[in-house]
Motif scaffolding. Structure first.
Motif, short mmCIF file in Angstrom:
data_model
loop_
_atom_site.label_atom_id
_atom_site.label_comp_id
_atom_site.label_asym_id
_atom_site.label_seq_id
_atom_site.Cartn_x
_atom_site.Cartn_y
_atom_site.Cartn_z
N ASP A 181 -33.84 -23.32 -1.57
CA ASP A 181 -33.96 -24.64 -2.21
C ASP A 181 -34.42 -25.62 -1.15
OD1 ASP A 181 -33.81 -26.98 -3.57
OD2 ASP A 181 -31.69 -26.86 -4.09
N PRO A 182 -35.72 -25.79 -0.96
CA PRO A 182 -36.25 -26.63 0.13
C PRO A 182 -35.77 -28.08 0.08
CG PRO A 182 -37.99 -25.28 -0.83
CD PRO A 182 -36.79 -25.14 -1.73
N LEU A 183 -35.41 -28.58 -1.10
CA LEU A 183 -34.99 -29.97 -1.20
C LEU A 183 -33.65 -30.22 -0.50
CD1 LEU A 183 -35.93 -31.02 -4.84
CD2 LEU A 183 -36.93 -31.85 -2.71
N GLN A 184 -32.86 -29.17 -0.31
CA GLN A 184 -31.56 -29.37 0.33
C GLN A 184 -31.69 -29.68 1.82
OE1 GLN A 184 -28.21 -26.82 -0.35
NE2 GLN A 184 -28.97 -26.17 -2.36
N GLY A 185 -32.55 -28.99 2.50
CA GLY A 185 -32.58 -29.11 3.95
C GLY A 185 -31.36 -28.43 4.55
N GLU A 186 -31.44 -28.07 5.81
CA GLU A 186 -30.29 -27.44 6.46
C GLU A 186 -29.17 -28.46 6.64
OE1 GLU A 186 -30.83 -24.45 9.52
OE2 GLU A 186 -33.01 -24.67 9.32
N PRO A 187 -27.92 -28.00 6.65
CA PRO A 187 -26.78 -28.94 6.70
C PRO A 187 -26.75 -29.74 8.00
CG PRO A 187 -26.04 -26.66 6.98
CD PRO A 187 -27.48 -26.60 6.57
N TYR A 188 -26.29 -30.97 7.88
CA TYR A 188 -26.23 -31.88 9.02
C TYR A 188 -25.14 -32.92 8.78
CZ TYR A 188 -28.85 -35.02 5.87
OH TYR A 188 -29.25 -35.78 4.80
N LEU A 189 -24.85 -33.69 9.81
CA LEU A 189 -24.00 -34.86 9.64
C LEU A 189 -24.70 -36.08 10.20
CD1 LEU A 189 -22.55 -35.67 12.59
CD2 LEU A 189 -21.17 -33.66 12.06
N VAL A 190 -24.33 -37.23 9.68
CA VAL A 190 -24.82 -38.52 10.18
C VAL A 190 -23.62 -39.25 10.77
CG1 VAL A 190 -25.75 -40.77 9.55
CG2 VAL A 190 -26.78 -38.70 8.60
N PHE A 191 -23.60 -39.37 12.09
CA PHE A 191 -22.47 -40.02 12.76
C PHE A 191 -22.71 -41.52 12.84
CE2 PHE A 191 -20.46 -41.72 16.61
CZ PHE A 191 -19.13 -41.45 16.30
N VAL A 192 -21.68 -42.28 12.45
CA VAL A 192 -21.75 -43.74 12.49
C VAL A 192 -20.61 -44.24 13.36
CG1 VAL A 192 -21.76 -45.87 11.14
CG2 VAL A 192 -22.70 -43.76 10.14
N PRO A 193 -20.90 -44.74 14.56
CA PRO A 193 -19.83 -45.19 15.46
C PRO A 193 -19.12 -46.42 14.91
CG PRO A 193 -21.98 -45.82 16.34
CD PRO A 193 -22.25 -44.95 15.14
#
Length: 317
Positions: free
Chosen positions: A66-78
């Motif tokens: 499912d190309p729309l998913q993209g590989e898992p990641y996180l967005v860190f917000v300090p």
């Protein structure tokens, strides 16, 4: 200045301008089916300017089905203060393991950012990947935050917080964990994936304690085959589980929260349970900034109650 400082500025703009909000009227296509592709495309556009941290160099089992998913990641917000050593809230959106509900990710992160917390928004694998893949993603995210704490400028303490499907996932992480493998070739895998606390927002915790009636087909939301029992959070609580903060509304069947609370009580694990009489599923912060456009002031209090509870356990910013 932190390399992630731009994420805080972008998060403010995203919430103020409603980048991640997808009104309920736009959830379905003309034929009545869920507009999954439209949802993922919106999430991807909104996330494009953020600095993302991949969970793996190469995700295990990833095949771009499912190309729309993209590989898992996180967005860190300090946190606004960016004080080293403070805890981090790892926030998992809902969406039935089918899509991504932004009001339960970035919008919640913005609330707790303003409360002074470091936050990390998790983008985990969805169907057709299994719930076990999603569990591996959140476990990896907890390890990664600890492994790279100096880069993020945070402490070891990580709280998993999730809503709907993300609440179920957070509960799984708080009942299925290990202390890491010191001999692992991958240094991230040497760190524990046990969260220091778990916050569950209206998660339908189990398809085992409350099976489908009259022989109806099991809902894949709860996992397939033997996974159904493994992923039933209340069946795997132990005295080693971290403290839980649980909140939901009566619209989601209060027995889910009550059943999990009983298991925690039996195991001697601290918990706090709030079942609100009003409101419906999917409210996030219940401040009107959600796909339902519903503002329920009484339920909005859950955020402050949660912050007070976290402080009771020494997890305040």
């Amino acid at each position: 200045m932190s390399e992630f400082a731009s994420n805080a500025r972008l998060l403010k703009q995203a919430v103020q301008e409603g980048w991640f909000i997808r009104p309920i009227a736009r959830h379905r296509l003309a034929d009545g089916s869920l507009d999954v592709a439209g949802n993922l495309e919106q999430w991807n556009r909104a996330m494009e300017p953020f600095r993302k941290t991949p969970l793996w160099e190469q995700t295990p089992g990833w095949d771009e089905r499912d190309p729309l998913q993209g590989e898992p990641y996180l967005v860190f917000v300090p946190s606004p203060a960016a004080v080293p050593g403070h805890p981090t809230l790892l926030i998992s959106h809902g969406g039935g393991f089918l899509w991504r509900t932004g009001c339960e990710g970035p919008n919640v992160a913005w609330f707790f950012h303003r409360m002074g917390y470091n936050t990390a928004i998790l983008s985990y694998r969805l169907r057709p990947y299994s719930r076990m893949a999603a569990l591996a993603d959140i476990q990896r995210a907890v390890r990664l935050l600890r492994a790279e704490k100096d880069r993020f400028g945070i402490g070891d303490a990580v709280v998993t917080m999730g809503f709907s499907a993300g609440g179920m996932l957070s509960g799984n992480c708080a009942t299925h964990f290990d202390n890491g493998c010191l001999e692992a070739e991958d240094p991230v895998e040497r760190f524990s994936c046990r969260p220091d606390a778990c916050v569950v927002g209206y998660g339908a915790m189990s398809g085992v304690s409350f099976p489908a009636p009259f022989g109806a087909a099991p809902d894949p939301l709860f996992g397939e085959g033997e996974e159904r029992f493994y992923l039933a959070t209340e069946k795997h609580v132990s005295p080693a589980s971290p403290p839980f903060f649980i909140w939901q509304t009566l619209s989601d069947d209060g027995r889910h929260g009550l059943c999990l609370a009983k298991a925690l009580q039996d195991a001697g694990v601290p918990y706090e349970l709030h079942i609100f009489e009003g409101g419906v599923h999917g409210l996030a912060m219940a401040d009107g900034q959600n796909d339902l456009e519903q503002q329920v002031p009484h339920i909005t209090h859950w955020g402050e109650l949660c912050a007070e509870w976290l402080a009771m356990h020494g997890l305040n910013p």
